[in-house]
Design an enzyme around this catalytic site. Sequence first.
Site, PDB file in Angstrom:
ATOM      1  N   HIS A 192       0.861  -1.182   0.000  1.00  0.00           N
ATOM      2  CA  HIS A 192       0.000   0.000   0.000  1.00  0.00           C
ATOM      3  C   HIS A 192       0.893   1.226   0.000  1.00  0.00           C
ATOM      4  O   HIS A 192       1.958   1.215   0.627  1.00  0.00           O
ATOM      5  CB  HIS A 192      -0.881   0.002   1.262  1.00  0.00           C
ATOM      6  CG  HIS A 192      -2.022   0.953   1.189  1.00  0.00           C
ATOM      7  ND1 HIS A 192      -1.884   2.284   1.488  1.00  0.00           N
ATOM      8  CD2 HIS A 192      -3.315   0.767   0.828  1.00  0.00           C
ATOM      9  CE1 HIS A 192      -3.052   2.870   1.332  1.00  0.00           C
ATOM     10  NE2 HIS A 192      -3.941   1.985   0.928  1.00  0.00           N
TER      11      HIS A 192
ATOM     12  N   ASP B 295      -8.048  -5.067   0.358  1.00  0.00           N
ATOM     13  CA  ASP B 295      -8.616  -5.830  -0.750  1.00  0.00           C
ATOM     14  C   ASP B 295      -8.338  -7.318  -0.654  1.00  0.00           C
ATOM     15  O   ASP B 295      -8.933  -8.111  -1.373  1.00  0.00           O
ATOM     16  CB  ASP B 295      -8.062  -5.310  -2.082  1.00  0.00           C
ATOM     17  CG  ASP B 295      -8.470  -3.881  -2.293  1.00  0.00           C
ATOM     18  OD1 ASP B 295      -9.665  -3.618  -2.210  1.00  0.00           O
ATOM     19  OD2 ASP B 295      -7.587  -3.039  -2.520  1.00  0.00           O
TER      20      ASP B 295
END
Length: 432
Positions: free
Chosen positions: A308, A365
């Site tokens: 991320h 996710d």
Amino acid sequence: MGKRRVKATICNEAGEVELAVLEGTMGPEALDIQQLYPDHGLLAFDPGFRSTASCKSAITFIDGEAGVLLYRGYPIEELAEKSNFIEVAHLLMLGELPSESEYEDFWGSIRRHSLLHEQVLRFYDGFRRDAHPMAIMVGVVGALSAFYHDAMDMFDGEHRLQAAIRLVAKMPTIAAASYTYSIGRPIRYPRNDLDYAPNFLQMLFGVPSEEYEVNPTLARAMDLILLLHADHEQNASTSTVRMAASSGANPFACIAAGIASLWGPAHGGANEAVLRMLMEIGKIEKISEVIARAKDKDDPFRLMGFGHRVYRNFDPRSRVLQKMAKEVLDHLGIDDPLLEVAVKLEEIAVHDEYFIERKLYPNVDFYSGILLRAMGLPMTMFTAIFALARTVGWVSHWLELQGDSHGIDRPRQLYVGKTLRHYPGKGKKQQR
Ligand code: ACO
């Protein structure tokens, strides 16, 4: 905000330039470079905004190193355990958790605006049956800007809140209709006797010929998914909404811009990509092969759902979702081999030197795809549900920036094209 000054040395004729340092309430300080160009003729270069705070905001705080996410100061884990999506929407949009009566008023006004204008419903017929739900959502939400002229004075706080509430209220109806249209089922009207998540489920899965019974575990899971995705400070889609809105554009058109930005696989489309990857892996024995590919510099393959831009630790939302995914699979009696693959993949990756060194951990996710699949949603709806949840964040930022006086967002560039040159010969006009 406190102010202290640091010295930044600029190596050109401008010499030494002193810049102010701005302190927020938490997180890194920011060098105030607003006068860099007007006073010194220099631009700051930061494509991708890795070191740029594009605005001041009081909505959401992320500490990527520690894996912390706060909505208006409250840890996401506490909100996930104790709150619900509508209460969190109030918190994000209006700044505080509501009292009982504030909650009833807020929820009442959302509930009252859940219907779509009948003319909006006709737009759906113009889309191809196999259109991606996100394509339909961009179009339909953008089209809402052609309605509600009665409440579109953006200098009026009541009108602004009304527009924000309309968006939050109508988004489940729009998202569900995008799905039912694509599979040839009649579009369902909202049911205002149901809470937000159960109503969304009945619009997604209900048919007029049968009574739809809401499964409370699935309703709780949907509410949790919406709550966890509601905001995430200045990500690509939120920054897109803020930038579109900085020109004073219509709020519905601004949110349509956010939906367009969210659609990409590097942003909201990632959970779809995770599921495709897990399906491709298929069994535990193939994991080591996939890990080797992810680490190979000559192979563009990346482990989807890992890494991320901001988190250099576990994304706190991924832990909550992992637990909920297990709960829903157990409740439905689904023995999904993909969950087993995901758990093993995570275990191997978080102990692998390559991922540890680069601080690559599972992001939100990684588990949301498995959960949504177990709930009966097709992959194409994953990003649409993310858009529905994030609408709360987008409108919160849209409301916040109305009080910001910095004017239109207008970045500059480092020009690398041709230098001045002149048009050759006489030119087309003289030849005729
Ligand atoms: N698998 C393998 N290696 C990776 C991964 C990954 N998922 N992510 C980053 N790396 C490696 C890079 O190859 C690079 O290695 P190097 O230093 O040897 O060159 C290093 O880690 C740093 O990578 P960057 O691209 O600089 O990291 P950045 O912060 O720009 O990227 C991103 C973040 C886009 C999320 C990236 O980690 C990625 O592509 N992940 C997979 C896609 C994904 O899950 N996206 C969802 C993000 S969450 C969201 O938007 C809701």
